[in-house]
Scaffold this motif. Structure first.
Motif, PDB file in Angstrom:
ATOM      1  N   ALA A  80      53.784  44.894  29.679  1.00  0.00           N
ATOM      2  CA  ALA A  80      54.410  45.288  30.809  1.00  0.00           C
ATOM      3  C   ALA A  80      53.816  46.146  31.627  1.00  0.00           C
ATOM      4  N   LYS A  81      53.326  47.138  30.909  1.00  0.00           N
ATOM      5  CA  LYS A  81      52.619  48.415  31.590  1.00  0.00           C
ATOM      6  C   LYS A  81      51.642  47.750  32.121  1.00  0.00           C
ATOM      7  N   ALA A  83      50.670  45.124  33.231  1.00  0.00           N
ATOM      8  CA  ALA A  83      50.932  44.492  34.482  1.00  0.00           C
ATOM      9  C   ALA A  83      51.489  45.503  35.683  1.00  0.00           C
ATOM     10  N   GLU A  84      51.667  46.634  35.441  1.00  0.00           N
ATOM     11  CA  GLU A  84      51.970  47.663  36.424  1.00  0.00           C
ATOM     12  C   GLU A  84      50.959  48.484  36.733  1.00  0.00           C
ATOM     13  N   GLN A  85      49.601  48.359  36.208  1.00  0.00           N
ATOM     14  CA  GLN A  85      48.604  49.223  36.556  1.00  0.00           C
ATOM     15  C   GLN A  85      48.116  48.475  37.966  1.00  0.00           C
ATOM     16  N   ASN A  86      47.993  49.596  38.792  1.00  0.00           N
ATOM     17  CA  ASN A  86      47.519  49.229  40.282  1.00  0.00           C
ATOM     18  C   ASN A  86      46.983  50.539  40.638  1.00  0.00           C
ATOM     19  N   GLY A  87      46.109  50.239  41.984  1.00  0.00           N
ATOM     20  CA  GLY A  87      45.461  51.348  42.767  1.00  0.00           C
ATOM     21  C   GLY A  87      44.048  51.816  41.964  1.00  0.00           C
ATOM     22  N   GLU A  88      43.569  52.938  42.319  1.00  0.00           N
ATOM     23  CA  GLU A  88      42.261  53.516  41.759  1.00  0.00           C
ATOM     24  C   GLU A  88      42.501  54.095  40.426  1.00  0.00           C
ATOM     25  N   LEU A  89      41.623  53.457  39.477  1.00  0.00           N
ATOM     26  CA  LEU A  89      41.681  53.977  38.093  1.00  0.00           C
ATOM     27  C   LEU A  89      40.474  54.163  37.545  1.00  0.00           C
ATOM     28  N   VAL A  90      40.071  55.013  36.521  1.00  0.00           N
ATOM     29  CA  VAL A  90      38.965  55.124  36.003  1.00  0.00           C
ATOM     30  C   VAL A  90      39.023  54.213  34.548  1.00  0.00           C
ATOM     31  N   THR A  91      39.984  54.045  34.093  1.00  0.00           N
ATOM     32  CA  THR A  91      40.363  53.092  32.934  1.00  0.00           C
ATOM     33  C   THR A  91      41.498  52.170  33.131  1.00  0.00           C
ATOM     34  N   VAL A  92      41.082  50.999  32.484  1.00  0.00           N
ATOM     35  CA  VAL A  92      42.177  49.837  32.822  1.00  0.00           C
ATOM     36  C   VAL A  92      42.226  49.234  31.246  1.00  0.00           C
ATOM     37  N   PHE A  93      43.651  48.997  30.995  1.00  0.00           N
ATOM     38  CA  PHE A  93      43.973  48.410  29.903  1.00  0.00           C
ATOM     39  C   PHE A  93      43.961  46.895  30.132  1.00  0.00           C
ATOM     40  N   ALA A  94      43.181  46.000  29.491  1.00  0.00           N
ATOM     41  CA  ALA A  94      43.257  44.446  29.422  1.00  0.00           C
ATOM     42  C   ALA A  94      43.452  44.002  28.034  1.00  0.00           C
ATOM     43  N   ASP A  95      44.474  43.013  27.836  1.00  0.00           N
ATOM     44  CA  ASP A  95      44.442  42.508  26.551  1.00  0.00           C
ATOM     45  C   ASP A  95      44.327  43.942  25.439  1.00  0.00           C
ATOM     46  N   ASN A  96      43.687  43.582  24.681  1.00  0.00           N
ATOM     47  CA  ASN A  96      43.352  44.679  23.419  1.00  0.00           C
ATOM     48  C   ASN A  96      42.188  45.533  23.517  1.00  0.00           C
ATOM     49  N   TYR A  97      41.803  45.623  24.881  1.00  0.00           N
ATOM     50  CA  TYR A  97      40.689  46.427  25.407  1.00  0.00           C
ATOM     51  C   TYR A  97      40.847  47.454  26.212  1.00  0.00           C
ATOM     52  N   GLU A  98      40.051  48.592  26.489  1.00  0.00           N
ATOM     53  CA  GLU A  98      40.054  49.562  27.338  1.00  0.00           C
ATOM     54  C   GLU A  98      38.676  49.495  28.265  1.00  0.00           C
ATOM     55  N   LEU A  99      38.971  49.196  29.516  1.00  0.00           N
ATOM     56  CA  LEU A  99      37.682  48.930  30.315  1.00  0.00           C
ATOM     57  C   LEU A  99      37.344  50.141  31.024  1.00  0.00           C
ATOM     58  N   ARG A 100      35.927  50.419  31.057  1.00  0.00           N
ATOM     59  CA  ARG A 100      35.539  51.534  32.026  1.00  0.00           C
ATOM     60  C   ARG A 100      34.208  51.138  32.558  1.00  0.00           C
ATOM     61  N   GLN A 154      49.404  39.553  41.886  1.00  0.00           N
ATOM     62  CA  GLN A 154      49.696  40.619  42.911  1.00  0.00           C
ATOM     63  C   GLN A 154      49.073  41.965  42.366  1.00  0.00           C
ATOM     64  N   GLN A 155      48.576  42.261  41.275  1.00  0.00           N
ATOM     65  CA  GLN A 155      47.884  43.271  40.920  1.00  0.00           C
ATOM     66  C   GLN A 155      46.398  43.437  41.274  1.00  0.00           C
ATOM     67  N   ASN A 156      46.152  44.399  42.142  1.00  0.00           N
ATOM     68  CA  ASN A 156      45.009  44.801  42.508  1.00  0.00           C
ATOM     69  C   ASN A 156      44.498  46.325  42.094  1.00  0.00           C
ATOM     70  N   ILE A 157      43.482  46.227  41.279  1.00  0.00           N
ATOM     71  CA  ILE A 157      43.067  47.599  40.654  1.00  0.00           C
ATOM     72  C   ILE A 157      41.522  47.901  41.248  1.00  0.00           C
ATOM     73  N   THR A 158      41.183  48.949  41.778  1.00  0.00           N
ATOM     74  CA  THR A 158      39.944  49.496  41.811  1.00  0.00           C
ATOM     75  C   THR A 158      39.478  50.386  40.856  1.00  0.00           C
TER      76      THR A 158
END
Length: 165
Positions: A80-81, A83-100, A154-158
């Motif tokens: 759920a969290k 799916a709430e990620q949006n905007g400009e981020l340095v770190t993104v969580f996807a599945d069981n991974y932290e992406l940088r 509807q999720q857009n992450i930079t």
């Protein structure tokens, strides 16, 4: 030579010699060099009264955190969290991974290098992705040499390489 001039030169020379002796001669007196333990006097520091101590403890009690209730940091984010990620981020969580984002390479066919850190075991690896490729369910689009866009529904992450100041 004039007698007054000769007398004044002798007087000035005597004054200079006396000044030299008083300033530069290193005479130590026994009083100045007595550093024995017997001459040291212990001075006790003033202590707080019981009422002052209780008042201070009462004021700062709200800042004391119990050691037992320290939370163990969650690994990653829930679905759920994520799916709430949006905007400009340095770190993104996807599945069981932290992406940088580590690098954006512009060649004939531009690509990016993304560090994927496995949340469960802590291992990480650099993975190469081409423009418009899918990254853990997100569509990747290169925006600039320091930014990529990850989009899903509807999720857009930079995803940026560094936080802007």
């Amino acid at each position: 030579m004039n007698k007054t001039l000769l007398i004044s030169v002798v007087v000035i020379a005597l004054i200079l010699v006396a000044d030299f002796n008083s300033r530069l001669s290193l005479k130590s007196t026994e009083k100045d060099s007595d550093f024995s333990q017997q001459s040291l006097v212990e001075v006790s520091l003033p202590l707080l009264s019981d009422s002052s101590k209780q008042g201070l403890e009462k004021v700062y009690k709200k800042y004391i955190q119990p050691e037992q209730s320290s939370k163990v940091q969650e690994k990653g984010l829930s679905a759920a969290k994520q799916a709430e990620q949006n905007g400009e981020l340095v770190t993104v969580f996807a599945d069981n991974y932290e992406l940088r984002l580590k690098a954006v390479i512009f060649t004939i066919k531009p690509y990016v290098l993304i560090e994927q850190k496995d949340i469960n075991d802590g291992s990480s690896q650099l993975v190469k992705y081409n423009d418009m490729q899918t990254v853990h369910g997100y569509s990747l689009k290169i925006l600039s040499n320091t930014e990529v866009e990850l989009s899903k529904d509807q999720q857009n992450i930079t995803l940026t390489m560094y936080k802007r100041g």
